[in-house]
Design a protein around this motif. Structure first.
Motif, PDB file in Angstrom:
ATOM      1  N   GLU A   8      -5.902   0.857   0.022  1.00  0.00           N
ATOM      2  CA  GLU A   8      -5.361   2.211  -0.137  1.00  0.00           C
ATOM      3  C   GLU A   8      -5.789   2.817  -1.472  1.00  0.00           C
ATOM      4  O   GLU A   8      -6.079   4.017  -1.547  1.00  0.00           O
ATOM      5  CB  GLU A   8      -3.839   2.201  -0.018  1.00  0.00           C
ATOM      6  N   THR A  40      -8.768  -4.031   6.074  1.00  0.00           N
ATOM      7  CA  THR A  40      -7.336  -3.915   6.344  1.00  0.00           C
ATOM      8  C   THR A  40      -7.084  -3.599   7.810  1.00  0.00           C
ATOM      9  O   THR A  40      -7.958  -3.063   8.500  1.00  0.00           O
ATOM     10  CB  THR A  40      -6.712  -2.817   5.456  1.00  0.00           C
ATOM     11  N   ASP A  96      -0.844  -5.514   5.022  1.00  0.00           N
ATOM     12  CA  ASP A  96       0.316  -4.627   4.961  1.00  0.00           C
ATOM     13  C   ASP A  96       1.616  -5.386   5.192  1.00  0.00           C
ATOM     14  O   ASP A  96       2.681  -4.780   5.327  1.00  0.00           O
ATOM     15  CB  ASP A  96       0.183  -3.452   5.936  1.00  0.00           C
ATOM     16  N   MET A 115       0.791  -1.228   0.000  1.00  0.00           N
ATOM     17  CA  MET A 115       0.000   0.000   0.000  1.00  0.00           C
ATOM     18  C   MET A 115       0.825   1.282   0.000  1.00  0.00           C
ATOM     19  O   MET A 115       0.434   2.247  -0.663  1.00  0.00           O
ATOM     20  CB  MET A 115      -0.985  -0.029   1.170  1.00  0.00           C
ATOM     21  N   THR A 173      -3.469   1.265   6.728  1.00  0.00           N
ATOM     22  CA  THR A 173      -3.102   1.788   5.415  1.00  0.00           C
ATOM     23  C   THR A 173      -2.289   3.067   5.617  1.00  0.00           C
ATOM     24  O   THR A 173      -2.310   3.655   6.709  1.00  0.00           O
ATOM     25  CB  THR A 173      -4.337   2.143   4.560  1.00  0.00           C
TER      26      THR A 173
END
Length: 236
Positions: free
Chosen positions: A184, A111, A157, A66, A114
Motif C-alpha cells: 500500500e 499482495t 492483510d 495496510m 490492499t
C-alpha cells in the motif's frame, strides 16, 4: 492539520521514515536525529521531526497493516508535502538463505488485497519501489557489509495467516519475506508522485520458527535505520 496528524504547517519534513510501532519511531528519532521534537501524538501515533546530517527528517509511526499505513501515507503526502517515504520495519523470512537480523530491501510487494484495490478494478497493479531509493539503499548496505537481500516481498492483510499452501507457493517463487504494509505504501506513493521504499529487518523466520524478542524488535534495528537515512539523501 489533517484528521489523524495534528502537526503544525512546516512540522513535517519532506523525508519521512515510517516504522509501524510508534515506540520504534520514538527510539529511532532519539537515537539518530539531532534535536528531535514531538510533532504528533494523535491516537498515540507518535511522530518526531529533527535533522540527520543537517537534513530535516520526520520519523512517524504508521500502525500495523495496510489500512493504517494508508491513512498516514496519504495525509503525510497530501496534507504535509512529504515526498520521500521509507518504511522501516520487521518482516518474516521466507527463504532458507535468509537469517534473523538480515536486511531485506523490497523491490516489489505482492499482495492479495490492499485498501487501494477498488481504485484499479480489474487491473492487477504491481507495487514497486522507487529505483533511485532502491539503488541507494543497496549501495548503503553494501558499504556497511550488512547481509542484505534485494527482491520481492509479500504484504499480507492478515497477521494470523492460515494459508500454508500460499506460503509454499511464494517461497517457491522467490519471495524473500512477509510484512503487512509495503504494497500500500508503494501504491500511495505512485498515486501522488512521491518516492517510496521499504527497508526491513528479519525478526522471525517462517521456515525455522526462529524469532527475535519483542525488545530486540523495538530497539535492535539500527542498521536498517542507518541504511534508510543514507538512501533517502543519497538518492536526491
Amino acid at each position: 492539520m489533517s484528521l489523524h496528524i495534528d502537526a503544525a504547517p512546516g512540522d513535517i519534513a519532506e523525508t519521512v521514515l515510517l516504522p509501524g510501532d510508534p515506540y520504534r519511531a520514538k527510539w529511532a528519532a532519539e537515537t539518530f536525529l539531532d534535536s528531535p521534537r514531538l510533532v504528533n501524538e494523535v491516537r498515540g501515533m507518535l511522530g518526531y521531526t529533527g535533522t540527520w546530517n543537517g537534513n530535516p527528517v520526520t520519523i512517524h509511526g504508521s500502525g500495523m497493516g495496510m489500512p493504517s499505513l494508508s491513512i498516514y501515507a496519504n495525509e503525510l503526502v497530501r496534507d504535509y508535502g512529504a515526498r520521500t517515504l521509507v518504511r522501516i520495519g520487521s518482516c518474516g523470512a521466507m527463504q532458507d538463505r535468509i537469517a534473523l537480523r538480515d536486511v531485506i530491501i523490497a523491490m516489489t510487494a505482492s499482495t492479495l488485497s490492499t485498501p487501494s484495490r477498488g481504485i484499479f478494478r480489474e487491473l492487477n497493479f504491481a507495487p514497486a519501489a522507487d529505483w533511485p531509493l532502491l539503488r541507494a539503499a543497496a549501495a548503503a548496505a553494501e558499504s556497511r557489509a550488512t547481509t542484505t537481500h534485494v527482491g520481492g516481498i509479500y504484504s499480507s492483510d492478515v497477521f494470523y495467516d492460515e494459508r500454508p499452501d500460499l506460503n509454499e507457493i511464494m517461497t517457491r517463487h522467490g519471495i524473500l519475506g512477509v510484512e503487512m504494509e509495503a504494497a500500500e505504501l508503494y501504491t500511495v506513493a505512485a498515486r501522488h508522485g512521491a518516492r517510496a521504499l521499504a527497508v526491513l529487518t528479519v525478526s522471525d523466520h517462517l521456515l525455522t520458527g526462529d524469532a527475535l524478542s519483542s525488545e530486540a524488535r523495538e530497539t535492535g534495528f539500527a542498521e536498517m535505520v542507518e541504511i534508510a537515512l543514507e538512501a533517502a539523501f543519497a538518492a536526491d
